[in-house]
Design a protein around this motif. Structure first.
Motif, PDB file in Angstrom:
ATOM      1  N   HIS A 165       0.875  -1.180   0.000  1.00  9.04           N
ATOM      2  CA  HIS A 165       0.000   0.000   0.000  1.00  9.04           C
ATOM      3  C   HIS A 165       0.910   1.227   0.000  1.00  9.04           C
ATOM      4  O   HIS A 165       1.432   1.626   1.045  1.00  9.04           O
ATOM      5  CB  HIS A 165      -0.901  -0.025   1.237  1.00  9.04           C
ATOM      6  N   CYS A 167      -2.782  -9.711   6.237  1.00  8.02           N
ATOM      7  CA  CYS A 167      -3.991 -10.238   6.855  1.00  8.02           C
ATOM      8  C   CYS A 167      -3.753 -11.717   7.128  1.00  8.02           C
ATOM      9  O   CYS A 167      -3.644 -12.524   6.210  1.00  8.02           O
ATOM     10  CB  CYS A 167      -5.195 -10.039   5.938  1.00  8.02           C
ATOM     11  N   ARG A 191     -10.444  -7.697   8.981  1.00  9.37           N
ATOM     12  CA  ARG A 191     -10.308  -8.387   7.700  1.00  9.37           C
ATOM     13  C   ARG A 191     -11.148  -7.690   6.632  1.00  9.37           C
ATOM     14  O   ARG A 191     -10.727  -7.569   5.486  1.00  9.37           O
ATOM     15  CB  ARG A 191     -10.718  -9.851   7.849  1.00  9.37           C
ATOM     16  N   ALA A 192     -12.324  -7.205   6.995  1.00 15.40           N
ATOM     17  CA  ALA A 192     -13.174  -6.482   6.049  1.00 15.40           C
ATOM     18  C   ALA A 192     -12.472  -5.209   5.573  1.00 15.40           C
ATOM     19  O   ALA A 192     -12.551  -4.860   4.391  1.00 15.40           O
ATOM     20  CB  ALA A 192     -14.514  -6.148   6.692  1.00 15.40           C
ATOM     21  N   ASP A 193     -11.772  -4.510   6.470  1.00 16.72           N
ATOM     22  CA  ASP A 193     -11.009  -3.323   6.078  1.00 16.72           C
ATOM     23  C   ASP A 193      -9.911  -3.700   5.099  1.00 16.72           C
ATOM     24  O   ASP A 193      -9.666  -3.000   4.118  1.00 16.72           O
ATOM     25  CB  ASP A 193     -10.383  -2.639   7.293  1.00 16.72           C
ATOM     26  N   TYR A 194      -9.237  -4.801   5.373  1.00 20.17           N
ATOM     27  CA  TYR A 194      -8.179  -5.276   4.478  1.00 20.17           C
ATOM     28  C   TYR A 194      -8.739  -5.574   3.094  1.00 20.17           C
ATOM     29  O   TYR A 194      -8.197  -5.135   2.089  1.00 20.17           O
ATOM     30  CB  TYR A 194      -7.510  -6.522   5.065  1.00 20.17           C
ATOM     31  N   LEU A 195      -9.844  -6.296   3.048  1.00 18.13           N
ATOM     32  CA  LEU A 195     -10.443  -6.644   1.760  1.00 18.13           C
ATOM     33  C   LEU A 195     -10.911  -5.393   1.022  1.00 18.13           C
ATOM     34  O   LEU A 195     -10.773  -5.301  -0.203  1.00 18.13           O
ATOM     35  CB  LEU A 195     -11.584  -7.627   1.954  1.00 18.13           C
ATOM     36  N   ALA A 196     -11.445  -4.416   1.733  1.00 16.67           N
ATOM     37  CA  ALA A 196     -11.860  -3.165   1.093  1.00 16.67           C
ATOM     38  C   ALA A 196     -10.651  -2.389   0.577  1.00 16.67           C
ATOM     39  O   ALA A 196     -10.716  -1.741  -0.464  1.00 16.67           O
ATOM     40  CB  ALA A 196     -12.651  -2.315   2.080  1.00 16.67           C
ATOM     41  N   MET A 197      -9.541  -2.481   1.289  1.00 20.92           N
ATOM     42  CA  MET A 197      -8.333  -1.766   0.910  1.00 20.92           C
ATOM     43  C   MET A 197      -7.732  -2.330  -0.375  1.00 20.92           C
ATOM     44  O   MET A 197      -7.284  -1.586  -1.245  1.00 20.92           O
ATOM     45  CB  MET A 197      -7.310  -1.868   2.048  1.00 20.92           C
ATOM     46  N   GLY A 238      -9.305  -4.535  -2.621  1.00 21.90           N
ATOM     47  CA  GLY A 238     -10.235  -4.833  -3.701  1.00 21.90           C
ATOM     48  C   GLY A 238     -10.326  -6.332  -3.931  1.00 21.90           C
ATOM     49  O   GLY A 238      -9.575  -7.125  -3.357  1.00 21.90           O
ATOM     50  N   GLU A 239     -11.232  -6.726  -4.765  1.00 15.78           N
ATOM     51  CA  GLU A 239     -11.449  -8.141  -5.036  1.00 15.78           C
ATOM     52  C   GLU A 239     -10.347  -8.708  -5.927  1.00 15.78           C
ATOM     53  O   GLU A 239      -9.962  -8.114  -6.916  1.00 15.78           O
ATOM     54  CB  GLU A 239     -12.809  -8.349  -5.726  1.00 15.78           C
TER      55      GLU A 239
END
Length: 134
Positions: A44, A70, A92-98, A100-101
């Motif tokens: 990042h 993560c 983990r949701a923050d990580y995935l949002a950061m 992207g898919e």
């Protein structure tokens, strides 16, 4: 007079096959296929702000160019100087949002991840990516 059979016989538990073992099934469900542990990491280059405060490495003072890790449900931030800490405010949701898919890379160990992307301390103090204009 003592009786030989003072205890009631125990109930026999049903036999389970190797595929029915709940502990084995749980381990298989929580670990990705291929034997890798559940570790994902991404880089990042920009600053990370948590509740409005810019994240800063407590060891070298860096403010951007992070490795975000993560490990199952725990998110860590690692600096190029190899200092790493668990960031309890990130989920983990923050990580995935950061990320992207479909972005990010699976690694077999933290050491392999850090070495692959240059966060093992060899590039301490280097900013390899320019921040994007605001």
């Amino acid at each position: 007079m003592l009786s030989k059979n003072l205890q009631a016989p125990r109930t026999a538990l049903p036999q389970t096959g190797s595929g029915d073992d709940p502990l084995v099934r749980l381990q298989q469900e929580t670990q990705p296929a291929g034997g890798n542990i559940g570790l994902r990491a991404t880089t990042h280059p920009e600053e990370i702000r948590i509740t409005g405060i810019t994240v800063m490495c407590p060891q070298c003072g860096a403010r951007r160019d992070w490795m975000v890790i993560c490990d199952r449900n725990e998110v860590s931030i690692r600096c190029r100087c190899a200092h790493q800490w668990v960031e309890r405010e990130l989920t983990r949701a923050d990580y995935l949002a950061m990320i992207g898919e479909g972005i990010g890379q699976d690694y077999s160990s933290l050491e392999a991840a850090a070495q692959a992307v240059g966060y093992d301390g060899t590039l301490a103090g280097a900013y390899l990516n320019e921040p994007r204009p605001a």
